[in-house]
Scaffold this motif. Sequence first.
Motif, PDB file in Angstrom:
ATOM      1  N   VAL A  22       0.981  -1.030   0.028  1.00 33.18           N
ATOM      2  CA  VAL A  22       0.011  -0.019   0.049  1.00 33.18           C
ATOM      3  C   VAL A  22       0.857   1.325   0.070  1.00 33.18           C
ATOM      4  O   VAL A  22       0.838   2.252  -0.810  1.00 33.18           O
ATOM      5  CB  VAL A  22      -1.039   0.009   1.123  1.00 33.18           C
ATOM      6  N   SER A  42      -0.989  -5.599  -6.575  1.00 32.78           N
ATOM      7  CA  SER A  42      -2.213  -5.006  -6.257  1.00 32.78           C
ATOM      8  C   SER A  42      -3.176  -5.821  -6.472  1.00 32.78           C
ATOM      9  O   SER A  42      -4.440  -6.319  -5.790  1.00 32.78           O
ATOM     10  CB  SER A  42      -2.361  -3.542  -6.539  1.00 32.78           C
ATOM     11  N   ALA A  51      -7.508  -3.473   2.596  1.00 39.66           N
ATOM     12  CA  ALA A  51      -6.605  -2.627   1.623  1.00 39.66           C
ATOM     13  C   ALA A  51      -7.119  -2.633   0.238  1.00 39.66           C
ATOM     14  O   ALA A  51      -6.463  -1.859  -0.735  1.00 39.66           O
ATOM     15  CB  ALA A  51      -5.307  -3.009   1.946  1.00 39.66           C
ATOM     16  N   THR A  54      -8.345   0.772  -1.373  1.00 39.96           N
ATOM     17  CA  THR A  54      -7.003   1.774  -1.392  1.00 39.96           C
ATOM     18  C   THR A  54      -6.115   1.404  -2.478  1.00 39.96           C
ATOM     19  O   THR A  54      -5.833   2.173  -3.153  1.00 39.96           O
ATOM     20  CB  THR A  54      -6.359   1.701  -0.014  1.00 39.96           C
ATOM     21  N   LEU A  55      -5.797   0.059  -2.757  1.00 38.37           N
ATOM     22  CA  LEU A  55      -5.018  -0.326  -3.718  1.00 38.37           C
ATOM     23  C   LEU A  55      -5.709  -0.226  -5.124  1.00 38.37           C
ATOM     24  O   LEU A  55      -5.229   0.280  -5.914  1.00 38.37           O
ATOM     25  CB  LEU A  55      -4.760  -1.919  -3.509  1.00 38.37           C
TER      26      LEU A  55
END
Length: 347
Positions: A22, A42, A51, A54-55
Amino acid sequence: MAAAKADALGRWRERRSLPWLVAALMHLPPGDDDVAAAIAASRAIEAGSPAYYTLAWHRLRLLIGENKQEEARAELDQILDGRPLPEGVENLMRYHRMKLARDLDEFVRFALRRGEFVMYLPDPRTKLDATAPPLKSTTRFPYDFGAMLKWRTELFQPNPRYFDEDAASVMSAFMPLPLMARVAQSDRLPPHMQRDVALAVWTRAVLLEDAEIANSVAPIVARHFPQYGGGWRAYQSAPTPQQKKIEAALLLLRLPGASPWPDSGLGYPYTGDRIGLVATRWWEHADSDNQAAVGAQDDVPLCSDCALPLQLAAPEFITHQDRDRARDEVSRLRQLPGAPFSSPGDE
């Protein structure tokens, strides 16, 4: 930033852990040698991971930055058409997708964002100065705030949709009046947004003395303000340009929520024909700088203190000719004075 990027990339290569992936992806700019490897890593993260979004956000940021629009568009459509998204995530993905809009219909579709909370309201239950109620389908207001404050009624409906700063800025800075009018006429807009956009477009057309555009959107505005039916009829049937200006001025005096600059978020919080206790009424000369300070340029920050790097970008369907005409219209608006009675302190 260079040192932070080098540190994050080094630790990710060494540990191959999710937190450092990240961090690495967050620091990568488009075109960097490590982008391809970070994007591939990712995509291996499952959708259940905390996550994941966000990725996805940063992966899409990089794809768009590297002009891989079709790849980014396909991934965004899959995300947005799939399972329900967490609060805020849908809005951020729509921000990416609106930049990739191929036509005006897609622009309107992805410009609409979900309101997350209403501005702070007095809360008689707690005796505190204010609370920030979330705008969810389960929200129930124990008092009729709308009637009490004479605010816009759709504010208190579940999951209201508005334009965010990027859509309002694109319309203000990059769209000439004919395109703006087509947005106002779109069936994709919920009624409260069609009312607000049409009022902004009509006001701009009146100020720029574009009778054709003003006439095309006037019926939409009139439909949302039927209490002034006589005024709208007088405006639409005015026999001369001078008489039309007079009728337009009389209507504008009744509409303190009017402005030539489309609003983001709630905008004018009261019903459009009410002079409220707070909030700017009509428009100020300084609004031209606030709404179009970008000078019709891409890649300027939409928000200087936001956690994510949100930047203004004109969707690709807006042509150079469109932008040139919009720039000329903005320049002409900047030469005009604001409304003589515009803010609470002016009373």
